[in-house]
Motif scaffolding. Structure first.
Motif, PDB file in Angstrom:
ATOM      1  N   ILE A 102      33.110  48.525  48.463  1.00 44.49           N
ATOM      2  CA  ILE A 102      32.476  47.228  48.223  1.00 44.49           C
ATOM      3  C   ILE A 102      32.316  46.942  46.739  1.00 44.49           C
ATOM      4  O   ILE A 102      32.597  45.847  46.270  1.00 44.49           O
ATOM      5  N   MET A 103      31.888  47.928  45.983  1.00 38.30           N
ATOM      6  CA  MET A 103      31.605  47.685  44.569  1.00 38.30           C
ATOM      7  C   MET A 103      32.817  47.847  43.673  1.00 38.30           C
ATOM      8  O   MET A 103      32.713  47.712  42.450  1.00 38.30           O
ATOM      9  N   ILE A 174      28.598  29.261  46.422  1.00 38.13           N
ATOM     10  CA  ILE A 174      29.431  30.316  45.841  1.00 38.13           C
ATOM     11  C   ILE A 174      30.854  30.184  46.362  1.00 38.13           C
ATOM     12  O   ILE A 174      31.082  30.115  47.576  1.00 38.13           O
ATOM     13  N   SER A 175      31.794  30.149  45.437  1.00 34.51           N
ATOM     14  CA  SER A 175      33.202  30.056  45.807  1.00 34.51           C
ATOM     15  C   SER A 175      33.643  31.358  46.479  1.00 34.51           C
ATOM     16  O   SER A 175      33.418  32.451  45.951  1.00 34.51           O
ATOM     17  N   CYS A 176      34.255  31.242  47.647  1.00 35.54           N
ATOM     18  CA  CYS A 176      34.646  32.427  48.407  1.00 35.54           C
ATOM     19  C   CYS A 176      35.985  32.193  49.101  1.00 35.54           C
ATOM     20  O   CYS A 176      36.512  31.075  49.111  1.00 35.54           O
ATOM     21  N   LYS A 177      36.511  33.246  49.688  1.00 35.41           N
ATOM     22  CA  LYS A 177      37.785  33.143  50.400  1.00 35.41           C
ATOM     23  C   LYS A 177      37.805  34.140  51.545  1.00 35.41           C
ATOM     24  O   LYS A 177      36.988  35.073  51.596  1.00 35.41           O
ATOM     25  N   ILE A 178      38.756  33.934  52.455  1.00 32.60           N
ATOM     26  CA  ILE A 178      38.963  34.880  53.547  1.00 32.60           C
ATOM     27  C   ILE A 178      39.859  35.995  53.022  1.00 32.60           C
ATOM     28  O   ILE A 178      40.970  35.746  52.570  1.00 32.60           O
ATOM     29  N   GLN A 179      39.357  37.210  53.070  1.00 28.63           N
ATOM     30  CA  GLN A 179      40.093  38.340  52.486  1.00 28.63           C
ATOM     31  C   GLN A 179      41.452  38.508  53.157  1.00 28.63           C
ATOM     32  O   GLN A 179      41.561  38.532  54.386  1.00 28.63           O
ATOM     33  N   GLY A 180      42.484  38.627  52.335  1.00 31.56           N
ATOM     34  CA  GLY A 180      43.827  38.846  52.835  1.00 31.56           C
ATOM     35  C   GLY A 180      44.516  37.609  53.360  1.00 31.56           C
ATOM     36  O   GLY A 180      45.686  37.670  53.744  1.00 31.56           O
ATOM     37  N   LYS A 213      36.857  39.392  56.826  1.00 35.30           N
ATOM     38  CA  LYS A 213      35.837  39.474  55.779  1.00 35.30           C
ATOM     39  C   LYS A 213      35.903  38.261  54.852  1.00 35.30           C
ATOM     40  O   LYS A 213      36.974  37.746  54.559  1.00 35.30           O
ATOM     41  N   ILE A 214      34.736  37.850  54.390  1.00 35.32           N
ATOM     42  CA  ILE A 214      34.611  36.798  53.379  1.00 35.32           C
ATOM     43  C   ILE A 214      34.210  37.471  52.068  1.00 35.32           C
ATOM     44  O   ILE A 214      33.227  38.219  52.020  1.00 35.32           O
ATOM     45  N   VAL A 215      34.969  37.195  51.009  1.00 34.93           N
ATOM     46  CA  VAL A 215      34.716  37.804  49.700  1.00 34.93           C
ATOM     47  C   VAL A 215      34.708  36.708  48.637  1.00 34.93           C
ATOM     48  O   VAL A 215      35.131  35.574  48.888  1.00 34.93           O
ATOM     49  N   LEU A 228      32.290  41.657  48.442  1.00 37.45           N
ATOM     50  CA  LEU A 228      32.022  41.347  49.835  1.00 37.45           C
ATOM     51  C   LEU A 228      30.827  40.404  49.995  1.00 37.45           C
ATOM     52  O   LEU A 228      29.792  40.572  49.350  1.00 37.45           O
ATOM     53  N   ILE A 229      30.984  39.416  50.868  1.00 34.38           N
ATOM     54  CA  ILE A 229      29.908  38.497  51.220  1.00 34.38           C
ATOM     55  C   ILE A 229      29.470  38.706  52.663  1.00 34.38           C
ATOM     56  O   ILE A 229      28.286  38.752  52.970  1.00 34.38           O
TER      57      ILE A 229
END
Length: 287
Positions: A102-103, A174-180, A213-215, A228-229
């Protein structure tokens, strides 16, 4: 002095009695083996209980320092795992052999450990107070993360304290995206459950699944990409039917938040300063 003399004369027989009792006890336990062993055993048991209670109290008051040390150690270990994972991927050519912790997304950035001293989750606009401030290098617009994911953005600082706008705030976007998958949107909170938030404007042609996952997207000037969100647990249609709205189960438990890290991303801060300078320049020209 006269009163003291009268008091001693009045109760002198009690003092003599207590003195004789002490002398008799000393003689009893010193010159009788059985009684002496009983006294020694009992005294050791009592002193052991006292020392045990004292150790428990000291241990309790040292938990805050232990938690801070563990947070710093966890961040260091996670960054080290990321470095080793990258070396392993280069050596084997297999990018799936190890997953990013995660970090790992903040590897290479300076992190400032801090402790949450005030927090709320039941208001429309919640705030978090940290025990670190400008004296520790914290500045407004720095990102804040926990051991399981994103927390929020630093809003204000004093010398020794910082105020954070968490994900659980109507002012948080917060700007985010779907991982992958690459599809992105903005995370917002509806003021209800502290465990859930929403991502809007996911296009209808997007291909994704539940529990993806949403990141963080990295498109903002606050967070680097890949933090990670949470994960998608439900999908709705937008009111106009042109996009999807995703319910996200947040990875951070805000009701049990104790230790966090403030991310000092110098590249992101430079980018933010440039953007603000450009916005001010355009504003001045219009005026």
């Amino acid at each position: 002095m006269h009163n003291l003399s009268e008091f001693l004369q009045k109760y002198h027989h009690w003092f003599i009695f207590l003195l004789l009792e002490v002398v008799s006890m000393v003689l009893l336990f010193q010159f009788n083996g059985y009684q002496g062993s009983v006294w020694f055993t009992s005294a050791n048991a009592v002193s052991g209980k006292v020392y045990e209670a004292n150790a428990a109290v000291n241990q309790f008051f040292s938990l805050a320092k232990v938690n801070e040390q563990l947070t710093q150690r966890n961040v260091f270990l996670e960054q080290r795992i990321q470095q080793l994972s990258e070396q392993l991927e280069k050596a084997t050519g297999d990018t799936t052999i190890a997953s990013k912790p995660i970090m790992a997304a903040i590897a290479g950035n300076r992190v400032i450990p801090a402790r949450v001293i005030s927090n709320s989750i039941d208001k429309q606009d919640n705030f978090i107070t940290l025990d670190k401030g400008a004296a520790d290098g914290i500045k407004p617009d720095m990102g804040v993360v926990g051991g399981t994911g994103i927390v929020g953005i630093v809003y204000q600082t004093s010398r020794n304290y910082s105020i954070v706008i968490p994900v659980l705030s109507s002012h948080s976007r917060i700007s985010c995206k779907i991982q992958g998958r690459g599809y992105f949107g903005y995370l917002h909170w509806d003021g209800k459950s502290p465990r859930h938030a929403y991502v809007d404007d996911i296009p209808r042609h997007a291909h994704f699944r539940l529990y993806d996952k949403i990141v963080t997207s990295g498109y903002s000037s606050v967070f680097p990409p890949g933090i990670l969100i949470g994960k998608i647990i439900h999908v709705y249609n937008s009111p106009d039917g042109l996009a999807y709205r995703c319910m996200v189960e947040l990875s951070t438990d805000f009701g049990n938040l104790r230790n966090v890290c403030v991310v000092d991303d110098k590249i992101m801060r430079e980018r933010l300063e440039v953007q603000r300078a450009a916005e001010d320049s355009i504003k001045n020209k219009k005026e």
